[in-house]
Design a protein around this motif. Structure first.
Motif, PDB file in Angstrom:
ATOM      1  N   THR A   2       0.862  -1.230   0.070  1.00  0.00           N
ATOM      2  CA  THR A   2       0.008   0.159  -0.042  1.00  0.00           C
ATOM      3  C   THR A   2       0.910   1.200   0.062  1.00  0.00           C
ATOM      4  OG1 THR A   2      -0.464  -0.876   2.108  1.00  0.00           O
ATOM      5  CG2 THR A   2      -2.267   0.144   0.968  1.00  0.00           C
ATOM      6  N   LEU A   3       0.259   2.113  -0.725  1.00  0.00           N
ATOM      7  CA  LEU A   3       1.139   3.498  -0.989  1.00  0.00           C
ATOM      8  C   LEU A   3       0.494   4.408   0.160  1.00  0.00           C
ATOM      9  CD1 LEU A   3       0.896   4.057  -4.671  1.00  0.00           C
ATOM     10  CD2 LEU A   3       3.043   3.269  -3.304  1.00  0.00           C
ATOM     11  N   THR A   4       1.652   5.058   0.788  1.00  0.00           N
ATOM     12  CA  THR A   4       1.035   6.161   1.517  1.00  0.00           C
ATOM     13  C   THR A   4       0.695   7.320   0.748  1.00  0.00           C
ATOM     14  OG1 THR A   4       3.285   7.261   1.591  1.00  0.00           O
ATOM     15  CG2 THR A   4       2.956   5.650   3.116  1.00  0.00           C
ATOM     16  N   LEU A   5      -0.240   8.157   1.669  1.00  0.00           N
ATOM     17  CA  LEU A   5      -0.761   9.520   1.089  1.00  0.00           C
ATOM     18  C   LEU A   5       0.347  10.217   0.303  1.00  0.00           C
ATOM     19  CD1 LEU A   5      -3.282  10.863   0.403  1.00  0.00           C
ATOM     20  CD2 LEU A   5      -2.848  12.360   2.786  1.00  0.00           C
ATOM     21  N   TYR A   6       1.535  10.430   0.802  1.00  0.00           N
ATOM     22  CA  TYR A   6       2.330  11.252   0.101  1.00  0.00           C
ATOM     23  C   TYR A   6       3.003  10.618  -0.937  1.00  0.00           C
ATOM     24  CZ  TYR A   6       6.990  13.380  -0.744  1.00  0.00           C
ATOM     25  OH  TYR A   6       7.904  14.088  -1.450  1.00  0.00           O
ATOM     26  N   GLU A   7       2.924   9.102  -1.232  1.00  0.00           N
ATOM     27  CA  GLU A   7       3.370   8.599  -2.280  1.00  0.00           C
ATOM     28  C   GLU A   7       2.248   8.764  -3.427  1.00  0.00           C
ATOM     29  OE1 GLU A   7       6.095   5.126  -0.401  1.00  0.00           O
ATOM     30  OE2 GLU A   7       4.044   4.951  -0.466  1.00  0.00           O
ATOM     31  N   LYS A   8       1.207   8.503  -2.846  1.00  0.00           N
ATOM     32  CA  LYS A   8       0.069   8.663  -3.955  1.00  0.00           C
ATOM     33  C   LYS A   8      -0.209  10.066  -4.570  1.00  0.00           C
ATOM     34  CE  LYS A   8      -3.006   5.163  -1.853  1.00  0.00           C
ATOM     35  NZ  LYS A   8      -4.532   5.031  -0.955  1.00  0.00           N
ATOM     36  N   VAL A   9      -0.001  10.982  -3.682  1.00  0.00           N
ATOM     37  CA  VAL A   9       0.158  12.454  -4.187  1.00  0.00           C
ATOM     38  C   VAL A   9       1.124  12.628  -5.248  1.00  0.00           C
ATOM     39  CG1 VAL A   9       0.287  14.962  -3.597  1.00  0.00           C
ATOM     40  CG2 VAL A   9      -1.440  13.347  -2.299  1.00  0.00           C
ATOM     41  N   SER A  10       2.022  11.811  -4.753  1.00  0.00           N
ATOM     42  CA  SER A  10       3.425  12.493  -5.598  1.00  0.00           C
ATOM     43  C   SER A  10       3.542  11.481  -6.842  1.00  0.00           C
ATOM     44  CB  SER A  10       4.826  11.901  -4.806  1.00  0.00           C
ATOM     45  OG  SER A  10       4.998  12.315  -3.657  1.00  0.00           O
ATOM     46  N   ASN A  12       0.595  10.696  -8.476  1.00  0.00           N
ATOM     47  CA  ASN A  12      -0.433  11.575  -9.307  1.00  0.00           C
ATOM     48  C   ASN A  12       0.164  12.713  -9.696  1.00  0.00           C
ATOM     49  OD1 ASN A  12      -2.514   9.959  -9.270  1.00  0.00           O
ATOM     50  ND2 ASN A  12      -3.277  10.620  -7.352  1.00  0.00           N
ATOM     51  N   PHE A  13       0.862  13.534  -8.859  1.00  0.00           N
ATOM     52  CA  PHE A  13       1.414  14.877  -9.540  1.00  0.00           C
ATOM     53  C   PHE A  13       2.408  14.647 -10.401  1.00  0.00           C
ATOM     54  CE2 PHE A  13       4.701  18.303  -9.234  1.00  0.00           C
ATOM     55  CZ  PHE A  13       3.939  19.174  -9.398  1.00  0.00           C
ATOM     56  N   GLY A  14       3.428  13.565 -10.474  1.00  0.00           N
ATOM     57  CA  GLY A  14       4.378  12.924 -11.446  1.00  0.00           C
ATOM     58  C   GLY A  14       3.693  12.945 -12.818  1.00  0.00           C
ATOM     59  N   SER A  15       2.610  12.060 -12.667  1.00  0.00           N
ATOM     60  CA  SER A  15       1.954  11.548 -13.828  1.00  0.00           C
ATOM     61  C   SER A  15       1.389  12.734 -14.589  1.00  0.00           C
ATOM     62  CB  SER A  15       0.875  10.679 -13.463  1.00  0.00           C
ATOM     63  OG  SER A  15       1.239   9.675 -12.906  1.00  0.00           O
ATOM     64  N   GLY A  16       0.709  13.677 -13.633  1.00  0.00           N
ATOM     65  CA  GLY A  16       0.391  15.201 -14.326  1.00  0.00           C
ATOM     66  C   GLY A  16       1.431  15.877 -15.128  1.00  0.00           C
TER      67      GLY A  16
END
Length: 192
Positions: A2-10, A12-16
């Motif tokens: 499972t990914l942490t919230l920080y990893e998920k945000v990072s 998604n931001f990186g993909s964007g």
């Protein structure tokens, strides 16, 4: 895992960021191709306009010369000289435009000596009118070489115009296709 919230945000931001960079690059390339297609169509349009200007100035020189031959008036002679000079300038402009390529460039190159000969013949006949009168000029006007030279210039201008019309049609289709591509890339970018 499972990914942490920080990893998920990072992630998604990186993909964007990657998507925006990709869309930006595609847009840049697409708009560059559109600019090239637009410039090519514009160059061809400039050649067409110059061909028509040259044809008009040649026709003006011929009409002024005939008016002078018939009437002997100095203002007709001046009109002839002006039109002859304009035709030479128009030819020089046509030679300087970069839109003519391949067969069209060869026709422009062939046009220069043919036009020089034609305008020289018109001037020679004009001088005959001045020096020896209307009858001498009329005899010279009926010379087959004079007619052939005029017909050669007219044929070269017609072929050049026809070639450039085909090139212009092709280049405007290319321009429209590139504009469509750019629109699609930009629309996809907005959706992403």
């Amino acid at each position: 895992m499972t990914l942490t919230l920080y990893e998920k945000v990072s992630l998604n931001f990186g993909s964007g960021v990657v998507a925006v960079a990709l869309i930006g690059t595609l847009s840049y390339v697409s708009l560059g191709k559109l600019a090239i297609a637009t410039r090519s169509a514009g160059d061809t349009e400039a050649v067409l306009e110059q061909v028509e200007s040259l044809r008009a100035s040649i026709d003006d020189a011929g009409m002024a010369q005939r008016d002078y031959l018939l009437g002997g008036r100095s203002d007709d002679l001046e009109r002839f000289e002006n039109a002859r000079s304009t035709a030479q300038r128009n030819l020089t402009r046509l030679q300087g435009i970069g839109g003519a390529e391949g067969d069209s460039r060869n026709r422009v190159d062939s046009l220069a000596p043919a036009l020089g000969t034609h305008l020289g013949e018109l001037e020679r006949i004009t001088m005959l009118r001045q020096q020896r009168g209307l009858e001498a000029a009329a005899v010279a006007m009926n010379d087959d070489d004079v007619a052939r030279t005029h017909d050669r210039v007219d044929a070269l201008l017609g072929e050049l115009r026809d070639d450039q019309r085909l090139v212009y049609a092709s280049r405007t289709r290319e321009q429209a296709a590139r504009a469509g591509d750019a629109g699609i890339v930009l629309a996809v970018g907005l959706l992403v």
